[in-house]
Motif scaffolding. Structure first.
Motif, short mmCIF file in Angstrom:
data_model
loop_
_atom_site.label_atom_id
_atom_site.label_comp_id
_atom_site.label_asym_id
_atom_site.label_seq_id
_atom_site.Cartn_x
_atom_site.Cartn_y
_atom_site.Cartn_z
N ASP A 1 -6.73 0.98 -6.61
CA ASP A 1 -6.02 -0.14 -7.13
C ASP A 1 -6.20 -0.41 -8.34
OD1 ASP A 1 -4.83 -0.29 -4.47
OD2 ASP A 1 -6.40 -1.72 -3.76
N ALA A 2 -5.11 -0.70 -9.06
CA ALA A 2 -5.47 -1.35 -10.44
C ALA A 2 -4.18 -1.99 -10.92
CB ALA A 2 -5.65 0.03 -11.32
N MET B 1 0.34 -5.79 -10.42
CA MET B 1 -0.08 -4.97 -9.73
C MET B 1 0.24 -3.59 -9.29
SD MET B 1 -1.17 -7.94 -6.99
CE MET B 1 -2.12 -6.98 -5.86
N GLY B 2 -0.68 -2.61 -9.11
CA GLY B 2 -0.16 -1.17 -8.66
C GLY B 2 -1.22 -0.34 -8.41
N VAL B 3 -0.97 0.91 -8.46
CA VAL B 3 -2.01 2.08 -8.04
C VAL B 3 -2.27 3.20 -8.92
CG1 VAL B 3 -2.51 3.68 -6.08
CG2 VAL B 3 -1.68 1.43 -5.48
N CYS B 4 -3.47 3.23 -9.40
CA CYS B 4 -3.50 4.37 -10.24
C CYS B 4 -3.98 5.74 -9.69
CB CYS B 4 -4.61 4.21 -11.02
SG CYS B 4 -4.12 3.24 -12.85
N ARG B 5 -3.60 7.06 -10.12
CA ARG B 5 -3.89 8.01 -9.56
C ARG B 5 -4.28 9.10 -10.63
NH1 ARG B 5 1.61 9.74 -6.36
NH2 ARG B 5 2.80 10.21 -8.35
N SER C 1 3.81 1.00 -9.65
CA SER C 1 3.85 -0.10 -9.26
C SER C 1 3.75 -0.58 -7.74
CB SER C 1 5.15 -0.81 -9.78
OG SER C 1 5.29 -2.13 -9.43
N LEU C 2 3.23 -1.52 -7.23
CA LEU C 2 3.17 -1.77 -5.84
C LEU C 2 4.79 -2.50 -5.26
CD1 LEU C 2 -0.23 -3.47 -4.77
CD2 LEU C 2 0.81 -1.20 -4.35
N LEU C 3 5.28 -2.94 -6.30
CA LEU C 3 6.83 -3.70 -5.91
C LEU C 3 7.68 -2.66 -6.14
CD1 LEU C 3 5.81 -7.29 -7.44
CD2 LEU C 3 5.62 -6.28 -4.94
N SER C 4 7.46 -1.57 -6.08
CA SER C 4 8.64 -0.51 -6.29
C SER C 4 8.50 0.59 -5.07
CB SER C 4 8.50 0.17 -7.54
OG SER C 4 9.37 1.21 -7.67
#
Length: 143
Positions: A40-41, A52-56, A66-69
């Protein structure tokens, strides 16, 4: 069909669509979280605010989604060999309400553009190790 029956069908369809959308977001979040190399980042690209989102990690890129997508494609993608770690700091009081709890702010530089990621310190340790252990770019050179 009379007025109340039609209204019930419309409300049921809208409710069904809302439930499906929430289910799709939860399924996407679950899928992103179970892949190896994700964390989470939140990201901040000046002059924008925190998102807010997620990195990989991949072998060559750091990707932010993006978390909102519902899109499976990353919103931002950074080439591993071009990322420079500038350091980390504790968040300010104003930032603590916009990012995840117990996060640190990591400043990164990519092709002369600075951006910040908010993540837990454990994720920062993994990110710095991943950047420093980058592959060899040319003969006899690192990164």
């Amino acid at each position: 069909m009379d007025g109340p029956g039609l209204m019930f069908v419309i409300l049921a369809a809208v409710f069904g669509l809302v439930v499906l959308a929430i289910g799709a977001f939860l399924l996407r979040r679950y899928q992103l979280g179970r892949r190896l190399g994700t964390f989470d980042a939140s990201i901040r690209l000046p002059p924008k605010g925190w998102r807010m989102g997620v990195c990989r990690y991949t072998d060559l890129h750091l990707e932010w989604l993006s978390l909102l997508s519902l899109s499976p494609l990353p919103r931002y993608r950074y080439l591993r060999s071009s990322i420079e770690l500038q350091g980390w700091r504790q968040p300010t009081e104003a930032e603590t309400v916009r990012i995840q709890p117990r996060a640190v702010i990591v400043t990164l530089k990519y092709e002369d553009q600075e951006f910040e990621l908010a993540m837990k310190y454990e994720s920062y340790s993994g990110l710095s190790s991943w950047i420093e252990a980058g592959p060899v770019i040319g003969i006899g050179t690192w990164r």
